[in-house]
Design a protein around this motif. Structure first.
Motif, PDB file in Angstrom:
ATOM      1  N   ALA A 186       1.164  -5.264  11.553  1.00 62.00           N
ATOM      2  CA  ALA A 186       0.720  -4.125  12.368  1.00 62.00           C
ATOM      3  C   ALA A 186      -0.316  -3.252  11.663  1.00 62.00           C
ATOM      4  CB  ALA A 186       1.931  -3.280  12.758  1.00 62.00           C
ATOM      5  N   ILE A 187      -0.419  -3.398  10.334  1.00 64.46           N
ATOM      6  CA  ILE A 187      -1.281  -2.480   9.573  1.00 64.46           C
ATOM      7  C   ILE A 187      -2.578  -3.159   9.127  1.00 64.46           C
ATOM      8  CG2 ILE A 187      -1.447  -0.992   7.519  1.00 64.46           C
ATOM      9  CD1 ILE A 187       1.569  -0.729   7.546  1.00 64.46           C
ATOM     10  N   CYS A 193       4.477  -5.462   5.764  1.00 63.81           N
ATOM     11  CA  CYS A 193       4.638  -5.475   7.227  1.00 63.81           C
ATOM     12  C   CYS A 193       4.638  -6.903   7.773  1.00 63.81           C
ATOM     13  CB  CYS A 193       3.548  -4.644   7.888  1.00 63.81           C
ATOM     14  SG  CYS A 193       3.721  -4.609   9.676  1.00 63.81           S
ATOM     15  N   LEU A 225      -3.182   1.245  12.880  1.00 65.30           N
ATOM     16  CA  LEU A 225      -1.843   0.762  13.182  1.00 65.30           C
ATOM     17  C   LEU A 225      -1.807   0.260  14.618  1.00 65.30           C
ATOM     18  CD1 LEU A 225       1.223   0.707  12.195  1.00 65.30           C
ATOM     19  CD2 LEU A 225       1.454   2.538  13.857  1.00 65.30           C
ATOM     20  N   VAL A 278       5.400   3.820  12.703  1.00 65.79           N
ATOM     21  CA  VAL A 278       5.009   4.412  11.434  1.00 65.79           C
ATOM     22  C   VAL A 278       3.669   5.127  11.631  1.00 65.79           C
ATOM     23  CG1 VAL A 278       3.613   2.630  10.279  1.00 65.79           C
ATOM     24  CG2 VAL A 278       5.290   3.941   8.989  1.00 65.79           C
ATOM     25  N   PRO A 325       5.279  -8.051  10.903  1.00 67.35           N
ATOM     26  CA  PRO A 325       4.576  -8.264  12.179  1.00 67.35           C
ATOM     27  C   PRO A 325       3.055  -8.121  12.089  1.00 67.35           C
ATOM     28  CG  PRO A 325       6.315  -6.596  12.407  1.00 67.35           C
ATOM     29  CD  PRO A 325       6.123  -6.844  10.953  1.00 67.35           C
ATOM     30  N   CYS A 360       4.038  -2.828  15.755  1.00 73.17           N
ATOM     31  CA  CYS A 360       4.972  -2.102  14.888  1.00 73.17           C
ATOM     32  C   CYS A 360       6.331  -2.005  15.571  1.00 73.17           C
ATOM     33  CB  CYS A 360       4.438  -0.707  14.588  1.00 73.17           C
ATOM     34  SG  CYS A 360       5.602   0.314  13.654  1.00 73.17           S
ATOM     35  N   ASN A 361       7.388  -2.504  14.881  1.00 76.85           N
ATOM     36  CA  ASN A 361       8.718  -2.477  15.483  1.00 76.85           C
ATOM     37  C   ASN A 361       9.580  -1.356  14.899  1.00 76.85           C
ATOM     38  OD1 ASN A 361       9.461  -3.344  12.959  1.00 76.85           O
ATOM     39  ND2 ASN A 361       9.672  -5.489  13.554  1.00 76.85           N
ATOM     40  N   GLY A 362       8.961  -0.526  14.055  1.00 80.65           N
ATOM     41  CA  GLY A 362       9.698   0.606  13.501  1.00 80.65           C
ATOM     42  C   GLY A 362      10.704   0.221  12.428  1.00 80.65           C
ATOM     43  N   CYS A 363      10.531  -0.962  11.786  1.00 80.04           N
ATOM     44  CA  CYS A 363      11.506  -1.409  10.779  1.00 80.04           C
ATOM     45  C   CYS A 363      11.477  -0.540   9.525  1.00 80.04           C
ATOM     46  CB  CYS A 363      11.249  -2.870  10.407  1.00 80.04           C
ATOM     47  SG  CYS A 363       9.748  -3.108   9.424  1.00 80.04           S
ATOM     48  N   GLY A 364      10.348   0.083   9.254  1.00 82.78           N
ATOM     49  CA  GLY A 364      10.260   1.014   8.127  1.00 82.78           C
ATOM     50  C   GLY A 364       9.989   0.361   6.780  1.00 82.78           C
ATOM     51  N   ALA A 365       9.786  -0.948   6.743  1.00 82.95           N
ATOM     52  CA  ALA A 365       9.593  -1.639   5.464  1.00 82.95           C
ATOM     53  C   ALA A 365       8.372  -1.141   4.687  1.00 82.95           C
ATOM     54  CB  ALA A 365       9.476  -3.149   5.700  1.00 82.95           C
ATOM     55  N   CYS A 366       7.355  -0.693   5.399  1.00 81.97           N
ATOM     56  CA  CYS A 366       6.128  -0.267   4.730  1.00 81.97           C
ATOM     57  C   CYS A 366       6.283   1.097   4.039  1.00 81.97           C
ATOM     58  CB  CYS A 366       4.985  -0.184   5.736  1.00 81.97           C
ATOM     59  SG  CYS A 366       5.374   0.887   7.132  1.00 81.97           S
TER      60      CYS A 366
HETATM   61  S1  SF4 Z   1       6.450  -2.491   8.179  1.00 83.61           S
HETATM   62 FE1  SF4 Z   1       5.103  -2.822   9.947  1.00 83.61          FE
HETATM   63  S2  SF4 Z   1       6.536  -3.003  11.678  1.00 83.61           S
HETATM   64 FE2  SF4 Z   1       7.691  -2.065   9.987  1.00 83.61          FE
HETATM   65  S3  SF4 Z   1       7.446   0.161  10.318  1.00 83.61           S
HETATM   66 FE3  SF4 Z   1       5.798  -0.462   8.918  1.00 83.61          FE
HETATM   67  S4  SF4 Z   1       4.059  -0.900  10.295  1.00 83.61           S
HETATM   68 FE4  SF4 Z   1       5.881  -0.854  11.577  1.00 83.61          FE
END
Ligand code: SF4
Ligand code: SF4
Lengths: 288, 95
Positions: free
Chosen positions: B90-91, B86, B18, B54, B88, B23-29
């Motif tokens: 990030a993963i 994700c 990660l 995350v 952005p 990672c912007n902390g949006c939580g979509a994942c």
């Molecule tokens: S979807 Fe990507 S940006 Fe959003 S919380 Fe998960 S890792 Fe972070």
């Protein structure tokens, strides 16, 4: 009573030249690991006192004992410490902590203070796991990887071997270097299997030194694969109890082709020092 | 910062990487992962920043090879649900 070869020495230390009453901000860090617990008290970001002891079966009790021990012979009391951070595997069990912070952040910050800002790679070889951390010149984590899948390559594994070989744990590393030819590493990295493999080698007539060499070799190799993930950069520092084992450190340096900075203090206190320093930063931030 | 969650064993290297700067902390994942191994947490690795990121849950870090297996059929490469979710980017996975 039979001699307990695995039992390492607990101890405490206090700075002879620091007066806490002159300090503007006093912070504490308590690192409760699976094997050992350290408490550090810092006055204006300088180490005032610390204690390093075994973790007992009751973690909150271990945290309190270590802190009390660090403060013995001082008139500084717990309530005068402005901010205390708990870290390590048992960090939620520091009842008097204001905050808990993962040991990864604390080790990076602690190594930055103890070894200097040129440190870019920190390898923490603790009681029950190993962590490889990259950090910047302020001791901020830029990457990390951790291996907690089994106890090989850790303090717990070394304790098992000290017991098996009937050699005091502080002497294991030195002894393992007394071999004419480096033996093949033991093939198992799991401590349970490594132990039975070692028993087999002893039965075959191997000398203790050679068996220890084979074990230290395996541990060093295992840690190298961990370090590959974050790509090691100089300066390189090792924290944690295994940093005191020359048998592992020498082999690690050889395999990596990089020398570790030689510590001038107890390598086990890095996490607690980092916790106390991060505590200072947080307390100062909150004041603003 | 790159956080490597996972482990190496005799059969290979199993890590979810990660990038906490992305990672912007949006939580979509988090709901995208059917194995429920992801969760949002305070970024404990940068304790002064107070942001959320995350992470792979503690209990799953030692077994992600098995947890992620249903997403990774040996026969064909398939887009991973967490990676697709994700925006952005990030993963990443090591295997
Ligand atoms: S979807 Fe990507 S940006 Fe959003 S919380 Fe998960 S890792 Fe972070
Ligand atoms: S690969 Fe599948 S199971 Fe593994 S974290 Fe991503 S979504 Fe979850």
């Amino acid at each position: 009573m039979a001699q307990e070869f695995w039992r390492w020495k607990e101890y405490t230390w206090r700075a002879p030249d620091i007066s806490w009453t002159d300090g503007k901000i006093i912070t504490g860090g308590v690192d409760v690991g699976s094997v050992s617990t350290q408490a550090v008290v810092m006055v204006d970001g300088e180490i005032y006192a610390y204690a390093n002891m075994r973790t007992g079966s009751d973690s909150p009790d271990s945290a309190r004992k270590a802190m009390n021990w660090a403060l013995q012979d001082s008139d500084l009391t717990l309530d005068k410490i402005h901010y205390i951070v708990g870290t390590g595997y048992g960090r939620v069990n520091v009842p008097f902590a204001h905050k808990t912070i993962t040991e990864i952040a604390c080790h990076a910050r602690g190594a930055n203070y103890l070894y200097g800002p040129s440190v870019r790679t920190v390898l923490d070889m603790g009681g029950q796991d190993c962590k490889a951390i990259s950090c910047d010149e302020r001791g901020k984590v830029t990457a990390f990887v951790m291996n907690d899948k089994c106890a090989a390559g850790t303090g717990r594994g070394m304790e098992v071997f000290a017991d098996l070989m009937q050699v005091p744990i502080e002497q294991l590393g030195e002894l393992s270097l007394q071999v004419d030819k480096e033996p093949e590493p033991v093939s198992s990295t799991c401590v349970v299997f490594a132990k039975s493999e070692a028993v087999g080698l002893l039965r075959k007539g191997w000398r203790k030194n050679a068996v220890l060499a084979a074990y230290c070799n395996a541990m060093a190799h295992r840690v190298c694969t961990l370090l590959e993930r974050i790509s090691i950069q100089k300066d390189f520092a090792i924290t944690g109890g295994i940093a005191k084992n020359v048998g592992v450190v020498t082999r690690l340096e050889k395999e990596l082709g990089v020398q570790a900075i030689k510590p001038t203090f107890d390598t086990q206190i890095a996490g607690a020092v980092g916790a106390a320093l991060l505590g200072k930063a947080i307390a100062e931030q909150e004041k603003k | 910062m790159i956080a490597n969650f996972g482990y190496t064993d005799g059969s290979g290297e199993y890590y979810i990487m990660l990038d906490t700067d992305k990672c912007n902390g949006c939580g979509a994942c988090v709901p995208a992962c059917r194995a429920h191994i992801l969760e949002l947490r305070d970024n404990e690795y940068a304790p002064l920043a107070a942001t959320k990121i995350v992470v792979v849950k503690d209990a799953n870090r030692k077994r992600i090879k098995y947890d992620c297996a249903p997403c990774k059929p040996a026969s064909a490469a398939r887009a991973l649900r967490c990676v697709t979710a994700c925006k952005p980017g990030a993963i990443a996975h090591s295997w």
